[in-house]
Design a protein around this motif. Structure first.
Motif, short mmCIF file in Angstrom:
data_model
loop_
_atom_site.label_atom_id
_atom_site.label_comp_id
_atom_site.label_asym_id
_atom_site.label_seq_id
_atom_site.Cartn_x
_atom_site.Cartn_y
_atom_site.Cartn_z
N MET A 1 65.02 20.79 42.91
CA MET A 1 66.27 20.09 43.26
C MET A 1 67.05 19.73 41.98
O MET A 1 66.46 19.35 40.98
N ASN A 2 68.32 19.80 42.08
CA ASN A 2 69.14 19.38 40.95
C ASN A 2 69.21 17.87 40.88
O ASN A 2 69.20 17.20 41.89
N GLN A 3 69.33 17.40 39.67
CA GLN A 3 69.54 15.96 39.49
C GLN A 3 71.00 15.64 39.75
O GLN A 3 71.88 16.32 39.26
N LEU A 4 71.25 14.62 40.51
CA LEU A 4 72.63 14.18 40.68
C LEU A 4 73.00 13.28 39.51
O LEU A 4 72.20 12.48 39.08
N SER A 5 74.22 13.42 39.05
CA SER A 5 74.62 12.56 37.95
C SER A 5 75.16 11.25 38.48
O SER A 5 75.69 11.19 39.58
N LEU A 6 75.01 10.22 37.71
CA LEU A 6 75.48 8.91 38.15
C LEU A 6 76.99 8.83 38.12
O LEU A 6 77.60 8.10 38.88
N ASP A 7 77.61 9.61 37.24
CA ASP A 7 79.07 9.53 37.15
C ASP A 7 79.76 10.46 38.14
O ASP A 7 80.97 10.54 38.19
N GLY A 8 78.98 11.17 38.96
CA GLY A 8 79.57 12.04 39.97
C GLY A 8 80.08 13.37 39.41
O GLY A 8 80.56 14.20 40.15
N ALA A 9 79.97 13.57 38.11
CA ALA A 9 80.48 14.82 37.54
C ALA A 9 79.55 15.98 37.92
O ALA A 9 78.36 15.79 38.13
N SER A 10 80.12 17.15 38.03
CA SER A 10 79.34 18.29 38.46
C SER A 10 78.52 18.85 37.31
O SER A 10 79.05 19.12 36.24
N HIS A 11 77.21 18.98 37.53
CA HIS A 11 76.36 19.50 36.47
C HIS A 11 75.69 20.81 36.87
O HIS A 11 74.69 21.19 36.34
N ARG A 12 76.21 21.46 37.89
CA ARG A 12 75.63 22.75 38.26
C ARG A 12 76.79 23.69 38.58
O ARG A 12 77.88 23.27 38.90
N GLU A 13 76.46 24.95 38.46
CA GLU A 13 77.47 25.97 38.77
C GLU A 13 77.44 26.16 40.27
O GLU A 13 76.40 26.34 40.86
N LYS A 14 78.59 26.12 40.89
CA LYS A 14 78.64 26.51 42.31
C LYS A 14 79.69 27.62 42.40
O LYS A 14 80.50 27.78 41.47
N PRO A 15 79.68 28.39 43.49
CA PRO A 15 80.64 29.50 43.55
C PRO A 15 82.07 28.99 43.39
O PRO A 15 82.45 28.02 44.04
N PRO A 16 82.84 29.59 42.49
CA PRO A 16 84.21 29.12 42.22
C PRO A 16 85.18 29.55 43.32
O PRO A 16 85.90 30.53 43.19
N LEU A 17 85.16 28.81 44.41
CA LEU A 17 86.02 29.13 45.55
C LEU A 17 86.95 27.95 45.80
O LEU A 17 86.77 26.88 45.22
N ALA A 18 87.91 28.14 46.70
CA ALA A 18 88.82 27.06 47.11
C ALA A 18 89.48 26.40 45.89
O ALA A 18 89.45 25.18 45.74
N LEU A 19 90.09 27.21 45.07
CA LEU A 19 90.76 26.65 43.89
C LEU A 19 92.05 25.93 44.27
O LEU A 19 92.58 25.12 43.51
N THR A 20 92.55 26.22 45.47
CA THR A 20 93.57 25.37 46.10
C THR A 20 93.00 24.98 47.47
O THR A 20 92.06 25.62 47.96
#
Ligand code: GAL
Length: 392
Positions: A1-20
């Motif tokens: 499992m990925n660690q969730l960051s406390l500041d809510g910032a994304s620390h994993r790569e997810k598919p780059p979709l929905a750019l709008t």
């Protein structure tokens, strides 16, 4: 499992979709559960094409809950309801794609879907609990491009699921298929998903279900006023599907609802029946100037300031200039005055406006220069969208 960051910032790569923000249509708000079948949905798809909605950008066709057969197949896979979707979901998806749509479906992380809880849908084991990989594989094989994954009390029935983990399971399963699938997380804003869901999903619901009334629009607006900085390209605050064109909102209220969602940079999932939509609603939903604001590539949601009790000013920075939306939540009409390069309300200065500023029409007329009149009236529950572009 990925660690969730406390500041809510994304620390994993997810598919780059929905750019709008994703645009499309969803079956739930107008047909709810039992009233969907493949021939009707193809009529809806045709109406979206004929009305110009697909061309305006509404390209993701989402079939919400109740598409499923009541039980899984002997191979454990989800199946289409045999009477309402006799051709199967893959064939229906192919029909939709041949018309130019992307294909969206609905699922849930626990043992039940929400219709099994709230609409007595007599299914068994239709949630993806313990079968995330199999279901993701099935969706990918059917050509699914968008998955709405809806909580539905997934921690009950002995699953012991927790919020981020439950949604992470399906994110990883979808990613493992290798198919680009826009992942829409829905837990009704219960756990402040704007702080964690960007790790996994491309949009996340921020509130309980939208209702067909003005109070619901106002209450969603109040939530979005507090969370506008938690949304952007690839991960959007989802204000829920539109009620524009459904009974329950006046034409002023429908226009304000639509304009607000455009200013929120929210996904726009039309929720009306386009087969019977009137011309005014068609014009509103295909309003190019508002859609351009919604789809602005900067992806910065508008922030809100109260300029008087019941009167809000939403300001959205755009790639070129910015846009403002003055919303009159009060029960009486108000006047916005324009004088000497500035607008004011009730003798209080709101802001200077550039000479090129335009009042944007809601129902498709032409824009008007703000300097054209000294008073702009906003009806009760109505709004005034203003485009402020400094000419370079
Ligand atoms: C609700 C969800 C609705 C709709 C419905 C389907 O929980 O918020 O948007 O998907 O379930 O049963």
């Amino acid at each position: 499992m990925n660690q969730l960051s406390l500041d809510g910032a994304s620390h994993r790569e997810k598919p780059p979709l929905a750019l709008t923000p994703p645009l499309g249509w969803n079956s739930w708000n107008c047909f709810r559960c039992y009233d969907i079948n493949e021939s009707k949905l193809l009529e809806v798809a045709d109406a979206l094409v004929d009305s110009g909605m697909l061309q305006a950008g509404y390209d993701t066709f989402v079939i919400d809950d109740c598409w499923q057969a009541y039980a899984r197949g002997s191979d454990g896979r989800l199946k289409a309801h045999p009477r309402r979707f006799p051709s199967g979901m893959q064939a229906l998806g192919a029909e939709l794609k041949s018309r130019g749509f992307k294909f969206g479906l609905y699922g849930s992380p626990g043992r039940k879907t929400c219709a099994m809880i709230y609409d007595r849908y007599p299914g068994r084991g239709l949630g993806s609990y313990g079968r995330e990989d199999l279901d993701a594989e099935t969706f990918a094989a059917w050509g699914v491009d968008f998955l709405k994954y809806d909580w539905c009390e997934a921690d009950e029935d002995g699953t012991d699921l927790k919020y981020p983990d439950a949604f992470e399971r399906m994110a990883l399963a979808l990613e493992a298929t290798g198919r680009p699938i826009v992942y829409s997380i829905s837990e009704y804003g219960r756990t402040q998903p704007w702080a964690w869901a960007g790790e996994y999903g491309h949009m996340w619901r921020t509130t309980p279900d939208i209702e067909k009334n003005w109070a619901s629009v106002v209450s969603i607006g109040e939530t979005h006023a507090k969370i506008s900085n938690h949304s952007g390209p690839g991960g959007w605050n989802d204000a829920d599907m539109l009620q524009v064109g459904n009974p329950g909102l006046s034409s002023d209220e429908a226009a304000t609802h639509f304009a607000l969602w455009c200013f929120f940079a929210a996904p726009l999932m039309a929720g009306n029946d386009p087969r019977t939509m009137g011309e005014d609603i068609r014009k509103l939903l295909t309003n190019q100037r508002l859609l351009r604001i919604n789809q602005d590539p900067l992806g910065i949601a508008a922030s809100c300031a109260e300029i008087a009790p019941g009167v809000d000013l939403w300001t959205r920075p755009l790639v070129q200039g910015e846009a403002w939306l003055i919303v009159n939540k009060s029960e009486h009409p108000i006047d916005i005055e324009y004088r000497s390069g500035a607008i004011s309300f009730d003798r209080r200065l709101i802001a200077p406006v550039p000479a090129q500023a335009q009042i944007l029409p809601l129902y498709g007329e032409s824009p008007a220069a703000i300097s054209e009149r000294s008073v702009w009236s906003i009806p009760s529950h109505g709004c005034l969208p203003i485009s402020c572009r400094e000419d370079k």
